[in-house]
Design a protein around this motif. Sequence first.
Motif, PDB file in Angstrom:
ATOM      1  N   ALA A 287      -2.978 -18.203   1.006  1.00 53.95           N
ATOM      2  CA  ALA A 287      -3.721 -19.475   1.068  1.00 53.95           C
ATOM      3  C   ALA A 287      -3.711 -20.211  -0.276  1.00 53.95           C
ATOM      4  O   ALA A 287      -4.361 -21.249  -0.414  1.00 53.95           O
ATOM      5  CB  ALA A 287      -5.143 -19.241   1.537  1.00 53.95           C
ATOM      6  N   ARG A 288      -3.047 -19.676  -1.273  1.00 59.40           N
ATOM      7  CA  ARG A 288      -2.658 -20.373  -2.503  1.00 59.40           C
ATOM      8  C   ARG A 288      -3.797 -20.761  -3.449  1.00 59.40           C
ATOM      9  O   ARG A 288      -3.647 -21.601  -4.308  1.00 59.40           O
ATOM     10  CB  ARG A 288      -1.791 -21.607  -2.143  1.00 59.40           C
ATOM     11  CG  ARG A 288      -0.673 -21.249  -1.224  1.00 59.40           C
ATOM     12  CD  ARG A 288      -0.163 -22.359  -0.361  1.00 59.40           C
ATOM     13  NE  ARG A 288      -1.140 -23.148   0.294  1.00 59.40           N
ATOM     14  CZ  ARG A 288      -1.707 -22.843   1.480  1.00 59.40           C
ATOM     15  NH1 ARG A 288      -1.359 -21.761   2.151  1.00 59.40           N
ATOM     16  NH2 ARG A 288      -2.619 -23.635   1.997  1.00 59.40           N
ATOM     17  N   GLN A 289      -4.959 -20.167  -3.264  1.00 63.06           N
ATOM     18  CA  GLN A 289      -6.084 -20.425  -4.161  1.00 63.06           C
ATOM     19  C   GLN A 289      -5.862 -19.648  -5.450  1.00 63.06           C
ATOM     20  O   GLN A 289      -5.574 -18.442  -5.411  1.00 63.06           O
ATOM     21  CB  GLN A 289      -7.390 -19.983  -3.496  1.00 63.06           C
ATOM     22  CG  GLN A 289      -7.794 -20.873  -2.338  1.00 63.06           C
ATOM     23  CD  GLN A 289      -8.218 -22.250  -2.812  1.00 63.06           C
ATOM     24  OE1 GLN A 289      -9.117 -22.381  -3.628  1.00 63.06           O
ATOM     25  NE2 GLN A 289      -7.556 -23.280  -2.315  1.00 63.06           N
TER      26      GLN A 289
ATOM     27  N   GLY B 261       7.200 -11.002   0.398  1.00 61.34           N
ATOM     28  CA  GLY B 261       5.928 -10.341   0.713  1.00 61.34           C
ATOM     29  C   GLY B 261       4.926 -11.310   1.320  1.00 61.34           C
ATOM     30  O   GLY B 261       5.264 -12.133   2.177  1.00 61.34           O
ATOM     31  N   LYS B 262       3.701 -11.238   0.839  1.00 57.23           N
ATOM     32  CA  LYS B 262       2.645 -12.097   1.381  1.00 57.23           C
ATOM     33  C   LYS B 262       2.627 -13.473   0.716  1.00 57.23           C
ATOM     34  O   LYS B 262       1.814 -14.318   1.077  1.00 57.23           O
ATOM     35  CB  LYS B 262       1.273 -11.419   1.204  1.00 57.23           C
ATOM     36  CG  LYS B 262       1.139 -10.077   1.931  1.00 57.23           C
ATOM     37  CD  LYS B 262      -0.304  -9.573   1.989  1.00 57.23           C
ATOM     38  CE  LYS B 262      -0.870  -9.091   0.688  1.00 57.23           C
ATOM     39  NZ  LYS B 262      -0.377  -7.807   0.193  1.00 57.23           N
TER      40      LYS B 262
ATOM     41  N   VAL C 130      11.019   2.262  -0.774  1.00 59.08           N
ATOM     42  CA  VAL C 130      10.913   3.216  -1.885  1.00 59.08           C
ATOM     43  C   VAL C 130      10.027   4.376  -1.440  1.00 59.08           C
ATOM     44  O   VAL C 130       8.887   4.192  -1.009  1.00 59.08           O
ATOM     45  CB  VAL C 130      10.379   2.544  -3.160  1.00 59.08           C
ATOM     46  CG1 VAL C 130      10.072   3.594  -4.230  1.00 59.08           C
ATOM     47  CG2 VAL C 130      11.407   1.546  -3.675  1.00 59.08           C
TER      48      VAL C 130
ATOM     49  N   GLY D 205       7.211  -9.439  -3.609  1.00 63.58           N
ATOM     50  CA  GLY D 205       6.158 -10.405  -3.298  1.00 63.58           C
ATOM     51  C   GLY D 205       5.737 -11.183  -4.533  1.00 63.58           C
ATOM     52  O   GLY D 205       6.545 -11.425  -5.444  1.00 63.58           O
TER      53      GLY D 205
ATOM     54  N   SER E 175       3.833 -10.495  -7.180  1.00 59.43           N
ATOM     55  CA  SER E 175       3.973  -9.865  -8.501  1.00 59.43           C
ATOM     56  C   SER E 175       5.410  -9.405  -8.755  1.00 59.43           C
ATOM     57  O   SER E 175       5.940  -9.583  -9.858  1.00 59.43           O
ATOM     58  CB  SER E 175       2.979  -8.712  -8.662  1.00 59.43           C
ATOM     59  OG  SER E 175       3.236  -7.702  -7.712  1.00 59.43           O
TER      60      SER E 175
ATOM     61  N   TYR F 243       5.912  -7.506   5.124  1.00 58.94           N
ATOM     62  CA  TYR F 243       7.038  -6.745   4.572  1.00 58.94           C
ATOM     63  C   TYR F 243       8.325  -7.560   4.742  1.00 58.94           C
ATOM     64  O   TYR F 243       8.941  -7.546   5.825  1.00 58.94           O
ATOM     65  CB  TYR F 243       7.198  -5.406   5.293  1.00 58.94           C
ATOM     66  CG  TYR F 243       6.096  -4.394   5.046  1.00 58.94           C
ATOM     67  CD1 TYR F 243       5.164  -4.557   4.029  1.00 58.94           C
ATOM     68  CD2 TYR F 243       6.007  -3.248   5.831  1.00 58.94           C
ATOM     69  CE1 TYR F 243       4.171  -3.615   3.798  1.00 58.94           C
ATOM     70  CE2 TYR F 243       5.017  -2.300   5.612  1.00 58.94           C
ATOM     71  CZ  TYR F 243       4.099  -2.487   4.603  1.00 58.94           C
ATOM     72  OH  TYR F 243       3.117  -1.548   4.399  1.00 58.94           O
ATOM     73  N   GLN F 244       8.709  -8.251   3.710  1.00 51.74           N
ATOM     74  CA  GLN F 244       9.953  -9.021   3.705  1.00 51.74           C
ATOM     75  C   GLN F 244      10.149  -9.502   2.286  1.00 51.74           C
ATOM     76  O   GLN F 244       9.225  -9.413   1.476  1.00 51.74           O
ATOM     77  CB  GLN F 244       9.854 -10.246   4.626  1.00 51.74           C
ATOM     78  CG  GLN F 244       8.745 -11.234   4.251  1.00 51.74           C
ATOM     79  CD  GLN F 244       7.642 -11.297   5.270  1.00 51.74           C
ATOM     80  OE1 GLN F 244       7.897 -11.141   6.432  1.00 51.74           O
ATOM     81  NE2 GLN F 244       6.397 -11.511   4.848  1.00 51.74           N
TER      82      GLN F 244
ATOM     83  N   ALA G 118       4.476  -3.054  -5.198  1.00 54.26           N
ATOM     84  CA  ALA G 118       4.572  -2.936  -3.733  1.00 54.26           C
ATOM     85  C   ALA G 118       3.329  -3.466  -3.036  1.00 54.26           C
ATOM     86  O   ALA G 118       3.206  -3.328  -1.824  1.00 54.26           O
ATOM     87  CB  ALA G 118       4.820  -1.480  -3.363  1.00 54.26           C
TER      88      ALA G 118
ATOM     89  N   SER H 193      -4.414 -13.391  -7.063  1.00 55.24           N
ATOM     90  CA  SER H 193      -2.956 -13.348  -7.275  1.00 55.24           C
ATOM     91  C   SER H 193      -2.498 -14.008  -8.575  1.00 55.24           C
ATOM     92  O   SER H 193      -1.516 -13.579  -9.185  1.00 55.24           O
ATOM     93  CB  SER H 193      -2.225 -13.965  -6.079  1.00 55.24           C
ATOM     94  OG  SER H 193      -2.666 -13.374  -4.883  1.00 55.24           O
TER      95      SER H 193
ATOM     96  N   GLU I 150      13.247  -4.008  -1.906  1.00 62.40           N
ATOM     97  CA  GLU I 150      12.273  -4.590  -0.978  1.00 62.40           C
ATOM     98  C   GLU I 150      12.394  -3.871   0.360  1.00 62.40           C
ATOM     99  O   GLU I 150      13.487  -3.799   0.922  1.00 62.40           O
ATOM    100  CB  GLU I 150      12.549  -6.096  -0.828  1.00 62.40           C
ATOM    101  CG  GLU I 150      11.846  -6.763   0.330  1.00 62.40           C
ATOM    102  CD  GLU I 150      10.330  -6.536   0.352  1.00 62.40           C
ATOM    103  OE1 GLU I 150       9.663  -6.812  -0.667  1.00 62.40           O
ATOM    104  OE2 GLU I 150       9.825  -6.066   1.412  1.00 62.40           O
ATOM    105  N   ARG I 151      11.268  -3.381   0.869  1.00 63.23           N
ATOM    106  CA  ARG I 151      11.355  -2.586   2.100  1.00 63.23           C
ATOM    107  C   ARG I 151      11.682  -3.449   3.323  1.00 63.23           C
ATOM    108  O   ARG I 151      12.268  -2.961   4.293  1.00 63.23           O
ATOM    109  CB  ARG I 151      10.077  -1.806   2.337  1.00 63.23           C
ATOM    110  CG  ARG I 151       8.864  -2.626   2.717  1.00 63.23           C
ATOM    111  CD  ARG I 151       7.644  -1.736   2.945  1.00 63.23           C
ATOM    112  NE  ARG I 151       7.809  -0.897   4.112  1.00 63.23           N
ATOM    113  CZ  ARG I 151       7.269   0.307   4.275  1.00 63.23           C
ATOM    114  NH1 ARG I 151       6.494   0.807   3.334  1.00 63.23           N
ATOM    115  NH2 ARG I 151       7.479   1.004   5.358  1.00 63.23           N
TER     116      ARG I 151
END
Length: 570
Positions: A125-127, A119-120, A272, A22, A24, A115-116, A309, A547, A43-44
Amino acid sequence: MSYFNIDAQALNTYDAIVIGSGISGGWAAKELTGKGLRTLVLERGRDVRHITDYPTTNTQPWEFEHRNQLRREVKEANPIISKCYAFYEGTEQFFVKDAEHPYIQEKPFDWIRGYQVGGKSLMWARQTQRWSDFDFEGPARDGFAVDWPIRYADIAPWYSYVERFAGISGNKDGLATLPDGEFLPPHEWNCVEKHFQKKVAGKYKDRHVIMGRAAHITKPQQVHYDQGRAQCQHRTICERGCPFGGYFSSNSSTIPWAAKTGKMTLRPNSVVHSIIYDEKKGRATGVRVVDSQTKKMTEYYARIIFLNAAALNSNLVLLNSTSTRFPNGLGNDSGVLGKYAAFHNYRAGISAEYDGELDSTTDGRRPNSPYIPRFRNVLKQETNFLRGYAAGFSAGRSSYSDQNAVGADLKQSLLNPKLGGWYVGSHMMGETIPKESNYVALDSSLKDPFGIPQLKIAIAYDDNDDKMVKDYQEQLTEMFTEAGFKNIRVRDSHASPGLDIHEMGGVRMGKDPKTSMLNKWNQLHAVKNVFVTDGSCMTSTSTQNPSLTYMALTARAADYAVKAMKKGLV
Ligand SMILES: Cc1cc2nc3c(=O)[nH]c(=O)nc-3n(C[C@H](O)[C@H](O)[C@H](O)COP(=O)(O)OP(=O)(O)OC[C@H]3O[C@@H](n4cnc5c(N)ncnc54)[C@H](O)[C@@H]3O)c2cc1C
C-alpha cells in the motif's frame, strides 16, 4: 572428475548472493551490483517482468470474468489469503495460495505472502514514514526487548538516499515524531479532511493530521525517468502492477536498475533451503537451493550473503541452516533466533458521517490518504499501556446512479450521479511489544513441498494491545466528536496477527551478541559475512509502516559490506 567439480564450483561462485527479490532484496541487488559486485539474486517464485507480466493492469471492471470478485472455490480453498483486502480476481496471481507453502499455526496467524520476483512490493500500500528517535529509543526508555544499536542519525542519510530514488511524496510537516524526508509534492486533501485537520489542530497541541507519505511519483525527477518510470496517474489499482511505474516496486525500479549494471544474475524458481557454513573457514560460503521446477538441489557460493526473504522466511532459512558449530540455526549463539517476532496491531477502526460541506465533493481518485502520527506516550508515559498508535484517516462522499435507467437516461444518470452524504473513517496502526513468547520455530516432522521443515508460528496479541485498541477507540471518538462527525461507530475486528502484513523480528539487532542476532550493520554477530536486512532485523516495531526502514537499512548495510569486503573484514 575433480577438475569438472572445481569448474562447476567456479561457475556457481559470485561476489554476493541476495536471497529474495522483494522490497529489501531489490535494494540489496541494486546496491551491491552498483558497487561492482557480481551478484546472484535467488528468488523462490516465478519471474515477473515490469509491465509485460501485469496481466490485469489495464483490465476494465466489466472485462473481469467474475466482476473482479473472488470465486467461491478460490475463497473456500484459501481461507487465509482471502482475508487480505488486496486479494481479488485482478490480483490473485501475485499472492501465495494457502496450500502452496503450508505452515503451522500454534496460535491463529494469517501469513500473507507474495512469492515472485518483486515479492510483496507489487501489492503493497506504499505508505512510507521515517522512524524518529522516539522509536529507536523506545525499548531502552520503556524497558522492553533490547536497546537498538542505532539511532535516527545513523539511518537519516540512508532514508534520504532511498527516498530520492524510490520517489516518496509528502509534505514537510516539521514534526519531531515523524521526521521529514526528501519529498515529491504531497497529494491533495478534500474539504472534509481539511476540516478535520483544523478541528484537531484547534483542540490538541500534540495531535496532527498530515497528508500520508507514500511511494508515488507525484512529480518525476530525472532519476525516475532514468528508471523508465513516469508520473503516477491516480488509477488506484496499484496492486495489479503499474505500467507507468508510478509507485515504487522492485519490479519497476531496483531490479531492472541492477540488471542494467550487467552484474546481476537473477535466478527465479530458486527456493533457498539453507546457508552453508564452513567450519574450517569460520564463515558462510554459500547457499543450498532447491529448484522449484525440478526439485534438484544446487549449491551457490559467494563472499557475502544478504538474507532478504521477508522476516518469517528469513527466520526459517537461518533456523534450517544448522551445522556442528551452529546446531540451533546459523548465528544463533544467543538462542534468540525466532523469538521476539512481532507484528503491528491493526484491529481497530472507526467510521462516522458528516453533515457539512454538502455543496462540495471529491475530485477524482487518490492513491493515498491523511495520516495521524503517534501522539500517545510520546514525551511521557500517560496511559495504562506502553507505546502508542498512528492512524489513517480519510473522508469521501458516496454517489449513486439510477441502475434501472436505460439508453440516454442511463448515460445521463452515470454522468451526473446523485450525491450521498460524507463518510469518514480511520484505522489504527498500533505498536506491539516484542516478547520472547512470540516466536517462530521449525516443526520437527512436517515438511513443505520442497522437503524443508514447515514453520510453526506462535504469535498473539496481549493485554497491552487490547488496552491500546480501547484507547484508540476513545481518543478517535473524542476527535471525531470535536469535528462534528455523527453516527460514530467503533470496531475491533479481533483479527489474528498477520493481516497487517508487517512481518518483523526473530533476528533482531542489538549491541550484545548474548541477547541479539545482528550488530548495528545488520551483520550476524557470529558470522560476519551474512547480512540480514529485512523485517526480521527489527528490534521493536514502532507505529510506522516498516518498509522504508528496511530499504534504508539495506542500502546502509550494503555500503558497509562492500567497504568491509575491500578491507578484508568479511
Ligand atoms: C496488501 C499489502 C499492503 C502493504 N502495505 C504496506 C505499506 O503501506 N507500507 C509498508 O511499509 N509496507 C506495506 N506492506 C508490507 C510490505 O510489502 C513488506 O514490508 C515488504 O514487501 C517487505 O519486504 P521484504 O523484502 O522483506 O519482503 P518481500 O517483499 O515479501 O520479498 C521477499 C521475497 O523473498 C522471496 N523468498 C522467500 N523465501 C525465500 C527462499 N527460501 N528462497 C528464495 N526466495 C525466497 C519471496 O518469494 C519474496 O519475493 C504491505 C504488504 C501487502 C501485501
